[in-house]
Design a protein around this motif. Structure first.
Motif, PDB file in Angstrom:
ATOM      1  N   MET A 128      28.524  -6.625  -5.857  1.00 42.88           N
ATOM      2  CA  MET A 128      27.719  -6.724  -7.077  1.00 42.88           C
ATOM      3  C   MET A 128      26.418  -5.937  -6.904  1.00 42.88           C
ATOM      4  SD  MET A 128      28.330  -8.105  -9.922  1.00 42.88           S
ATOM      5  CE  MET A 128      29.140  -9.700 -10.036  1.00 42.88           C
ATOM      6  N   ALA A 129      25.814  -6.072  -5.728  1.00 41.89           N
ATOM      7  CA  ALA A 129      24.552  -5.348  -5.473  1.00 41.89           C
ATOM      8  C   ALA A 129      24.801  -3.840  -5.511  1.00 41.89           C
ATOM      9  CB  ALA A 129      23.984  -5.769  -4.120  1.00 41.89           C
ATOM     10  N   LEU A 130      25.905  -3.400  -4.928  1.00 40.69           N
ATOM     11  CA  LEU A 130      26.230  -1.961  -4.939  1.00 40.69           C
ATOM     12  C   LEU A 130      26.445  -1.483  -6.378  1.00 40.69           C
ATOM     13  CD1 LEU A 130      27.184   0.782  -3.779  1.00 40.69           C
ATOM     14  CD2 LEU A 130      29.417  -0.262  -3.325  1.00 40.69           C
ATOM     15  N   ILE A 131      27.204  -2.238  -7.133  1.00 45.15           N
ATOM     16  CA  ILE A 131      27.505  -1.837  -8.519  1.00 45.15           C
ATOM     17  C   ILE A 131      26.215  -1.801  -9.343  1.00 45.15           C
ATOM     18  CG2 ILE A 131      28.677  -2.590 -10.650  1.00 45.15           C
ATOM     19  CD1 ILE A 131      30.881  -3.766  -8.641  1.00 45.15           C
ATOM     20  N   ASP A 132      25.365  -2.804  -9.160  1.00 45.04           N
ATOM     21  CA  ASP A 132      24.103  -2.841  -9.916  1.00 45.04           C
ATOM     22  C   ASP A 132      23.223  -1.648  -9.568  1.00 45.04           C
ATOM     23  OD1 ASP A 132      24.833  -5.074 -11.287  1.00 45.04           O
ATOM     24  OD2 ASP A 132      23.749  -6.483  -9.995  1.00 45.04           O
ATOM     25  N   GLU A 133      23.208  -1.310  -8.282  1.00 46.85           N
ATOM     26  CA  GLU A 133      22.397  -0.173  -7.835  1.00 46.85           C
ATOM     27  C   GLU A 133      22.932   1.140  -8.455  1.00 46.85           C
ATOM     28  OE1 GLU A 133      19.677  -0.533  -6.367  1.00 46.85           O
ATOM     29  OE2 GLU A 133      19.180   1.404  -5.467  1.00 46.85           O
ATOM     30  N   LEU A 134      24.250   1.245  -8.549  1.00 43.19           N
ATOM     31  CA  LEU A 134      24.844   2.440  -9.178  1.00 43.19           C
ATOM     32  C   LEU A 134      24.464   2.498 -10.649  1.00 43.19           C
ATOM     33  CD1 LEU A 134      28.428   2.310  -7.596  1.00 43.19           C
ATOM     34  CD2 LEU A 134      26.656   4.018  -7.133  1.00 43.19           C
ATOM     35  N   LYS A 135      24.543   1.350 -11.303  1.00 42.18           N
ATOM     36  CA  LYS A 135      24.286   1.320 -12.748  1.00 42.18           C
ATOM     37  C   LYS A 135      22.819   1.624 -13.037  1.00 42.18           C
ATOM     38  CE  LYS A 135      27.146  -0.482 -15.415  1.00 42.18           C
ATOM     39  NZ  LYS A 135      28.499  -0.132 -15.643  1.00 42.18           N
ATOM     40  N   ARG A 136      21.940   1.101 -12.173  1.00 40.88           N
ATOM     41  CA  ARG A 136      20.513   1.405 -12.328  1.00 40.88           C
ATOM     42  C   ARG A 136      20.275   2.909 -12.278  1.00 40.88           C
ATOM     43  NH1 ARG A 136      19.053  -3.294 -10.000  1.00 40.88           N
ATOM     44  NH2 ARG A 136      19.503  -2.658  -7.866  1.00 40.88           N
ATOM     45  N   ASN A 137      21.144   3.604 -11.579  1.00 35.94           N
ATOM     46  CA  ASN A 137      20.967   5.043 -11.419  1.00 35.94           C
ATOM     47  C   ASN A 137      21.936   5.851 -12.289  1.00 35.94           C
ATOM     48  OD1 ASN A 137      18.867   5.572  -9.230  1.00 35.94           O
ATOM     49  ND2 ASN A 137      20.084   3.929  -8.357  1.00 35.94           N
ATOM     50  N   ASP A 138      22.526   5.169 -13.271  1.00 29.29           N
ATOM     51  CA  ASP A 138      23.415   5.852 -14.216  1.00 29.29           C
ATOM     52  C   ASP A 138      24.623   6.503 -13.576  1.00 29.29           C
ATOM     53  OD1 ASP A 138      22.551   5.399 -16.696  1.00 29.29           O
ATOM     54  OD2 ASP A 138      21.087   7.055 -16.719  1.00 29.29           O
ATOM     55  N   ILE A 139      25.115   5.904 -12.527  1.00 29.49           N
ATOM     56  CA  ILE A 139      26.328   6.440 -11.870  1.00 29.49           C
ATOM     57  C   ILE A 139      27.478   5.493 -12.167  1.00 29.49           C
ATOM     58  CG2 ILE A 139      27.390   7.013  -9.641  1.00 29.49           C
ATOM     59  CD1 ILE A 139      24.462   7.544  -8.651  1.00 29.49           C
ATOM     60  N   LEU A 140      28.543   6.074 -12.668  1.00 33.71           N
ATOM     61  CA  LEU A 140      29.688   5.266 -13.079  1.00 33.71           C
ATOM     62  C   LEU A 140      30.495   4.815 -11.862  1.00 33.71           C
ATOM     63  CD1 LEU A 140      31.204   4.786 -15.921  1.00 33.71           C
ATOM     64  CD2 LEU A 140      32.722   6.586 -15.080  1.00 33.71           C
ATOM     65  N   PRO A 141      30.703   3.494 -11.704  1.00 34.26           N
ATOM     66  CA  PRO A 141      31.553   3.059 -10.586  1.00 34.26           C
ATOM     67  C   PRO A 141      33.030   3.170 -10.952  1.00 34.26           C
ATOM     68  CG  PRO A 141      30.488   1.163 -11.658  1.00 34.26           C
ATOM     69  CD  PRO A 141      30.139   2.374 -12.470  1.00 34.26           C
ATOM     70  N   ILE A 142      33.809   3.808 -10.097  1.00 32.86           N
ATOM     71  CA  ILE A 142      35.277   3.814 -10.258  1.00 32.86           C
ATOM     72  C   ILE A 142      35.815   3.126  -9.015  1.00 32.86           C
ATOM     73  CG2 ILE A 142      37.346   5.262 -10.414  1.00 32.86           C
ATOM     74  CD1 ILE A 142      35.768   7.245 -12.015  1.00 32.86           C
ATOM     75  N   VAL A 143      36.452   1.981  -9.213  1.00 32.52           N
ATOM     76  CA  VAL A 143      36.715   1.113  -8.068  1.00 32.52           C
ATOM     77  C   VAL A 143      38.211   1.010  -7.746  1.00 32.52           C
ATOM     78  CG1 VAL A 143      36.404  -1.200  -7.120  1.00 32.52           C
ATOM     79  CG2 VAL A 143      34.608  -0.201  -8.528  1.00 32.52           C
ATOM     80  N   THR A 144      38.515   1.248  -6.475  1.00 31.28           N
ATOM     81  CA  THR A 144      39.890   1.090  -5.987  1.00 31.28           C
ATOM     82  C   THR A 144      40.035  -0.315  -5.423  1.00 31.28           C
ATOM     83  OG1 THR A 144      39.779   3.400  -5.277  1.00 31.28           O
ATOM     84  CG2 THR A 144      41.634   2.116  -4.468  1.00 31.28           C
ATOM     85  N   MET A 145      41.070  -1.024  -5.847  1.00 32.44           N
ATOM     86  CA  MET A 145      41.262  -2.391  -5.356  1.00 32.44           C
ATOM     87  C   MET A 145      41.834  -2.425  -3.947  1.00 32.44           C
ATOM     88  SD  MET A 145      43.109  -4.056  -8.610  1.00 32.44           S
ATOM     89  CE  MET A 145      42.277  -4.170 -10.180  1.00 32.44           C
ATOM     90  N   TYR A 146      42.666  -1.421  -3.646  1.00 29.55           N
ATOM     91  CA  TYR A 146      43.339  -1.452  -2.345  1.00 29.55           C
ATOM     92  C   TYR A 146      43.378  -0.066  -1.729  1.00 29.55           C
ATOM     93  CZ  TYR A 146      46.637  -2.300   1.359  1.00 29.55           C
ATOM     94  OH  TYR A 146      47.212  -2.391   2.604  1.00 29.55           O
ATOM     95  N   HIS A 147      42.587   0.095  -0.666  1.00 24.06           N
ATOM     96  CA  HIS A 147      42.617   1.359   0.084  1.00 24.06           C
ATOM     97  C   HIS A 147      42.971   1.014   1.530  1.00 24.06           C
ATOM     98  CE1 HIS A 147      41.043   5.738  -0.001  1.00 24.06           C
ATOM     99  NE2 HIS A 147      41.560   5.553   1.196  1.00 24.06           N
ATOM    100  N   TRP A 148      44.124   0.363   1.686  1.00 22.31           N
ATOM    101  CA  TRP A 148      44.827   0.223   2.970  1.00 22.31           C
ATOM    102  C   TRP A 148      44.398  -0.929   3.870  1.00 22.31           C
ATOM    103  CZ3 TRP A 148      45.058   6.000   4.938  1.00 22.31           C
ATOM    104  CH2 TRP A 148      45.551   6.823   3.901  1.00 22.31           C
TER     105      TRP A 148
END
Ligand code: BGC
Length: 498
Positions: A128-148
Motif C-alpha cells: 500500500m505504501a509503495l502504491i501510494d508513493e507511486l500515485k503521489r508521483n503520478d506513476i501508474l502501478p501495473i501489478v503482477t500477482m504471480y512472478h514465480w
C-alpha cells in the motif's frame, strides 16, 4: 520544437546535457498516448525474505537448500532490499519520467501459507505504501500477482501440478482485488507461465522438478484454469474498481534455420508450443490448446505407451472460461532463436523438446549480451509482434519486458544500442504494420537477483552496489537515454561515445 524544449529542460534538471545529442521531433516518435515504463519482480528486488510475517517461497527454499544450482551460491535474501528502500526506487522512477511501473506482489508476503485464512497485514501495508508513493508521483502501478515466488506451503501440496492451486490462486486474487482494487486498476495475473512451468517443473528453476513433458504440462493446464477463474472473478465482481486484467507471456522469435519446408513447418510448430501453448487458449478464435500441440503430444504419448495423453484435456466449461479471458496481452520479448526440424527418432522418455520436434540454436555472429541465451536480434521483435497480430486478430499488446544484460559498469552503450534497435523495430510494428501495441516496459529498473544466474547478469538502467550497506543505486548512461525516451516518446539520438 516543443520536443526539443522539453528535453532541454530535462537535461538541465538532471545535468545530462553533455551526454546526448538532440534532434527536433522526427519520424522516430511513438503516438502521444504511448506508455513507457520499467519493470521489476518481488523476489528479485525486495529481499526481507523472512521479515514482518512473510512466509517462505519456493525460491527461498530452493536457493537455501540447493545453493549449488545458483551461480556463486547467491540468493534473494537481501538483493536490492527494496522492501526497505522502495522510496528510493520511486525516486528513480520519477527521475526517469516513466508513465508506469510494473512490479509484482509476493504471494507469501500477503498470505504466508498461501491460503487466505491468514493475511499478513505488514505485507499489505508495504505494498500500500509503495502504491501510494507511486500515485503521489503520478506513476501508474501495473501489478503482477504471480512472478514465480509460490508459497512453499502450496508447493508441499504439489504446487502448480495440483488442480486445487487454481482455487487458492483465486482466493489470493480476491484478497488483492479487495485490498488494492481502486488504487491499482491494471492487473497481470501471471508472468511467463512457459518459463516457470517448463523451467520449474520441467527443469532446474525452483522447485526443480525436472519432469519435462509431464509436470510442465500439468502446471500449464492449472495456470490457464487459474487465470481464467481470476478473470471471471474480475468480470463478475470488480468491474467498478478495476479496469483491465491481462496475462504476460514470453515469446522469443523462432525463425526457420533454412528456407526448407521442413524447417519452416518446424518453426511454426515451435511457435505453437512455446507461445501458442498459453496464447491459443486465451486469444485464438477457437480457444483450447493449439491443434498441432494437441495432435503431436497425443500421438507421441501413444507411441510411448501412455494410456492417455500427457497433455491434459480441458472440459467444455474450462475452454469457455479461458477463451477471451484477457483485456490485453502482456508480451515479454528479449531474443530470437533458429529452429531446425529434428529428424531423429522419438525417444521413449517424455520431454517438451521431443514433443515440439525442433532443434533450437542461435547464430554465432549475433551480438552477445551477458546472458548465454540473449542475443541481440531486433528484427525478431517486429516479426513476433506481426505473428501475434495475424494469429490472434490483432489483440491489444503491452510490452511488459524487454531488455539486455551486461556486466557491471555505468557506461552501457551496448544496452543503448540494444534499446535503439528494439525500439525501432517496435515503432515499425506500431506505425507501419498497425500492431496494436500501446506500451513498452524495460526490464529492469535496476540490477536484481537473476534467478539461477544470481547477481552475475545485470539488466538495470540503474546499477546496484550489492556490497554497500544501503544498496546504492546509480544511474547508468541507459537511464539517461530512457529518461529522454519516456519524456518525449521519441527514440533518442544518442552520442555513442559516452
Ligand atoms: C523474467 C524476469 C527475468 C528476465 C531476464 C524474464 O523472463 O520475467 O524475471 O529477470 O526475463 O532473464
Amino acid at each position: 520544437m516543443t520536443c526539443k524544449i522539453i528535453t532541454y529542460a530535462i537535461f538541465l534538471t538532471f545535468g545530462y546535457a553533455s551526454a546526448v545529442t538532440y534532434q527536433p521531433p522526427n519520424s522516430l516518435c511513438f503516438p502521444k498516448n504511448f506508455f513507457f515504463g520499467v519493470a521489476t519482480a518481488a523476489y528479485q528486488i525486495e529481499g526481507a525474505w523472512n521479515a514482518s510475517g512473510k512466509g517462505e517461497s519456493i525460491w527461498d527454499r530452493y536457493t537455501h537448500a540447493r545453493p549449488d544450482r545458483i551461480f556463486d551460491h547467491h540468493n534473494g535474501d537481501v538483493t536490492a532490499d527494496s522492501y526497505h528502500l522502495f522510496e528510493e526506487d520511486v525516486r528513480m522512477l520519477v527521475e526517469l519520467g516513466v508513465q508506469h511501473y510494473r512490479f509484482s506482489i509476493s504471494w507469501p508476503r500477503i498470505l504466508p501459507n498461501g491460503l487466505s485464512n491468514e493475511i499478513n497485514e505488514d505485507g499489505i501495508r508495504y505494498y500500500m505504501a509503495l502504491i501510494d508513493e507511486l500515485k503521489r508521483n503520478d506513476i501508474l502501478p501495473i501489478v503482477t500477482m504471480y512472478h514465480w515466488d509460490l508459497p512453499q506451503a502450496l508447493q508441499d501440496l504439489g504446487g502448480w501440478t495440483n488442480p486445487i492451486i487454481a482455487e487458492y490462486f483465486l482466493d489470493y486474487a480476491r484478497v488483492l482485488f479487495d485490498k488494492f482494487g481502486g488504487k491499482v486498476r491494471t492487473w497481470i495475473t501471471i508472468n511467463e507461465p512457459l518459463s516457470f512451468c517448463h523451467g520449474g517443473y520441467g527443469g532446474l528453476d525452483a522447485p526443480g522438478a525436472e519432469s519435462s513433458g509431464f509436470e510442465d504440462y500439468l502446471c500449464g493446464h492449472n495456470v490457464l484454469r487459474a487465470h481464467g477463474m481470476v478473470y471471471q472473478l474480475f468480470r463478475d465482481k470488480y468491474m467498478d474498481s478495476i479496469d483491465y486484467v491481462g496475462i504476460t507471456l514470453d515469446f522469443s522469435w523462432l525463425e526457420p534455420a533454412t528456407t526448407s519446408n521442413a524447417d519452416q513447418m518446424a518453426a511454426e510448430t515451435a511457435r505453437q508450443f512455446y507461445f501458442g501453448w498459453f496464447a491459443h487458449p486465451i486469444f485464438s478464435k477457437t480457444g483450447d490448446y493449439p491443434p498441432i500441440m494437441r495432435k503431436r503430444i497425443d500421438a507421441i504419448s501413444k507411441l510411448q505407451h501412455f494410456p492417455r495423453s500427457r497433455l491434459p484435456y480441458f472440459t467444455r466449461e474450462e475452454i469457455m472460461l479461458i477463451h477471451g479471458s484477457a483485456d490485453f496481452l502482456g508480451l515479454n520479448h528479449y531474443t530470437t532463436y533458429l529452429i531446425t526440424k529434428n529428424r531423429g527418432n522419438i525417444s521413449s522418455t517424455p520431454s517438451f523438446k521431443a514433443d515440439m520436434g525442433g532443434i533450437v540454436s542461435q547464430k554465432k555472429e549475433w551480438p552477445k549480451s551477458n546472458s548465454t541465451w540473449l542475443k541481440v536480434v531486433p528484427w525478431g521483435f517486429r516479426k513476433s509482434l506481426n505473428w501475434i497480430r495475424l494469429a490472434y486478430d490483432n489483440p491489444k499488446v503491452m510490452v511488459t519486458e524487454n531488455g539486455m544484460s551486461l556486466e557491471k559498469g555505468l557506461k552501457d552503450s551496448r544496452r543503448i544500442n540494444y534499446l535503439d534497435g528494439y525500439l525501432k523495430a517496435l515503432l515499425m510494428a506500431v506505425t507501419k504494420d498497425n500492431c496494436r501495441v500501446y506500451g513498452y516496459t524495460y526490464w529492469s529498473l535496476m540490477d536484481n537477483f537473476e534467478w539461477t544466474r544470481g547477481f552475475s547478469e545485470r539488466f538495470g538502467l540503474y546499477e546496484v552496489d550489492y556490497v554497500s550497506p544501503n544498496k546504492t543505486r546509480i544511474a547508468r548512461s541507459s537511464a539517461r537515454y530512457f529518461t529522454q525516451l519516456a519524456q518525449t516518446r521519441c527514440i533518442p539520438t544518442w552520442n555513442y561515445t559516452v
